[in-house]
Design a protein around this motif. Sequence first.
Motif, PDB file in Angstrom:
ATOM      1  N   LYS A  46       0.816  -1.218   0.000  1.00 53.94           N
ATOM      2  CA  LYS A  46       0.000   0.000   0.000  1.00 53.94           C
ATOM      3  C   LYS A  46       0.847   1.264   0.000  1.00 53.94           C
ATOM      4  O   LYS A  46       0.447   2.281  -0.564  1.00 53.94           O
ATOM      5  CB  LYS A  46      -0.928   0.016   1.210  1.00 53.94           C
ATOM      6  CG  LYS A  46      -2.071  -0.960   1.111  1.00 53.94           C
ATOM      7  CD  LYS A  46      -2.966  -0.737   2.313  1.00 53.94           C
ATOM      8  CE  LYS A  46      -3.732  -1.928   2.705  1.00 53.94           C
ATOM      9  NZ  LYS A  46      -4.511  -1.710   3.917  1.00 53.94           N
ATOM     10  N   SER A  52      -5.239   3.454  -5.578  1.00 58.04           N
ATOM     11  CA  SER A  52      -6.331   2.778  -6.276  1.00 58.04           C
ATOM     12  C   SER A  52      -6.278   1.254  -6.132  1.00 58.04           C
ATOM     13  O   SER A  52      -7.282   0.579  -6.384  1.00 58.04           O
ATOM     14  CB  SER A  52      -6.323   3.149  -7.759  1.00 58.04           C
ATOM     15  OG  SER A  52      -5.096   2.751  -8.360  1.00 58.04           O
ATOM     16  N   VAL A  53      -5.155   0.694  -5.705  1.00 58.47           N
ATOM     17  CA  VAL A  53      -5.054  -0.764  -5.554  1.00 58.47           C
ATOM     18  C   VAL A  53      -5.207  -1.218  -4.108  1.00 58.47           C
ATOM     19  O   VAL A  53      -5.157  -2.416  -3.822  1.00 58.47           O
ATOM     20  CB  VAL A  53      -3.735  -1.316  -6.146  1.00 58.47           C
ATOM     21  CG1 VAL A  53      -3.625  -1.028  -7.625  1.00 58.47           C
ATOM     22  CG2 VAL A  53      -2.539  -0.819  -5.392  1.00 58.47           C
ATOM     23  N   ASP A  54      -5.426  -0.298  -3.179  1.00 57.19           N
ATOM     24  CA  ASP A  54      -5.535  -0.659  -1.764  1.00 57.19           C
ATOM     25  C   ASP A  54      -6.624  -1.706  -1.509  1.00 57.19           C
ATOM     26  O   ASP A  54      -6.424  -2.654  -0.753  1.00 57.19           O
ATOM     27  CB  ASP A  54      -5.796   0.573  -0.903  1.00 57.19           C
ATOM     28  CG  ASP A  54      -4.556   1.431  -0.708  1.00 57.19           C
ATOM     29  OD1 ASP A  54      -3.476   1.051  -1.220  1.00 57.19           O
ATOM     30  OD2 ASP A  54      -4.667   2.480  -0.036  1.00 57.19           O
ATOM     31  N   ALA A  55      -7.775  -1.539  -2.118  1.00 57.58           N
ATOM     32  CA  ALA A  55      -8.873  -2.484  -1.905  1.00 57.58           C
ATOM     33  C   ALA A  55      -8.498  -3.869  -2.420  1.00 57.58           C
ATOM     34  O   ALA A  55      -8.815  -4.880  -1.790  1.00 57.58           O
ATOM     35  CB  ALA A  55     -10.142  -1.985  -2.584  1.00 57.58           C
ATOM     36  N   HIS A  56      -7.809  -3.921  -3.543  1.00 55.12           N
ATOM     37  CA  HIS A  56      -7.386  -5.206  -4.098  1.00 55.12           C
ATOM     38  C   HIS A  56      -6.351  -5.869  -3.181  1.00 55.12           C
ATOM     39  O   HIS A  56      -6.403  -7.082  -2.966  1.00 55.12           O
ATOM     40  CB  HIS A  56      -6.818  -5.014  -5.507  1.00 55.12           C
ATOM     41  CG  HIS A  56      -6.433  -6.294  -6.176  1.00 55.12           C
ATOM     42  ND1 HIS A  56      -7.366  -7.231  -6.544  1.00 55.12           N
ATOM     43  CD2 HIS A  56      -5.232  -6.794  -6.499  1.00 55.12           C
ATOM     44  CE1 HIS A  56      -6.746  -8.263  -7.088  1.00 55.12           C
ATOM     45  NE2 HIS A  56      -5.444  -8.015  -7.073  1.00 55.12           N
ATOM     46  N   GLU A  58      -6.098  -5.550   0.060  1.00 54.56           N
ATOM     47  CA  GLU A  58      -6.825  -6.076   1.214  1.00 54.56           C
ATOM     48  C   GLU A  58      -7.585  -7.353   0.866  1.00 54.56           C
ATOM     49  O   GLU A  58      -7.645  -8.292   1.658  1.00 54.56           O
ATOM     50  CB  GLU A  58      -7.779  -5.033   1.782  1.00 54.56           C
ATOM     51  CG  GLU A  58      -7.096  -3.998   2.634  1.00 54.56           C
ATOM     52  CD  GLU A  58      -6.337  -4.604   3.812  1.00 54.56           C
ATOM     53  OE1 GLU A  58      -6.881  -5.498   4.510  1.00 54.56           O
ATOM     54  OE2 GLU A  58      -5.189  -4.195   4.044  1.00 54.56           O
ATOM     55  N   SER A  59      -8.147  -7.394  -0.322  1.00 52.97           N
ATOM     56  CA  SER A  59      -8.871  -8.580  -0.771  1.00 52.97           C
ATOM     57  C   SER A  59      -7.940  -9.787  -0.880  1.00 52.97           C
ATOM     58  O   SER A  59      -8.281 -10.888  -0.435  1.00 52.97           O
ATOM     59  CB  SER A  59      -9.534  -8.293  -2.114  1.00 52.97           C
ATOM     60  OG  SER A  59     -10.135  -9.453  -2.623  1.00 52.97           O
ATOM     61  N   VAL A  60      -6.775  -9.567  -1.448  1.00 58.63           N
ATOM     62  CA  VAL A  60      -5.792 -10.641  -1.572  1.00 58.63           C
ATOM     63  C   VAL A  60      -5.325 -11.077  -0.193  1.00 58.63           C
ATOM     64  O   VAL A  60      -5.222 -12.274   0.100  1.00 58.63           O
ATOM     65  CB  VAL A  60      -4.596 -10.199  -2.443  1.00 58.63           C
ATOM     66  CG1 VAL A  60      -3.463 -11.200  -2.370  1.00 58.63           C
ATOM     67  CG2 VAL A  60      -5.037  -9.986  -3.877  1.00 58.63           C
ATOM     68  N   SER A  63      -7.960 -13.240   1.432  1.00 60.80           N
ATOM     69  CA  SER A  63      -8.027 -14.564   0.806  1.00 60.80           C
ATOM     70  C   SER A  63      -6.917 -15.480   1.317  1.00 60.80           C
ATOM     71  O   SER A  63      -7.156 -16.649   1.616  1.00 60.80           O
ATOM     72  CB  SER A  63      -7.918 -14.450  -0.712  1.00 60.80           C
ATOM     73  OG  SER A  63      -9.043 -13.791  -1.234  1.00 60.80           O
TER      74      SER A  63
END
Length: 71
Positions: A46, A52-56, A58-60, A63
């Motif tokens: 981060k 713009s990739v912060d949400a992705h 967190e998703s990774v 998982s």
Amino acid sequence: MGIDDVVNQGKEFLEQNKDKINETLHSEQAESVSDSVLDAAADFVKKIAPDSVDAHVESVRESIDKSIGNE
């Protein structure tokens, strides 16, 4: 000993110890260590990646976290 021998030995080790490995991966200790490592890795990404990739990220992280530890 070639790379194929090393790979085959690794596969054999995993097959012989899959129950112990699975138990270890879902232990309280693995949960604690994985949370620390995943938090550090996510924070690092981060800091250097665009917001713009912060949400992705967190998703990774979530998982991966579901696969390791007991929570």
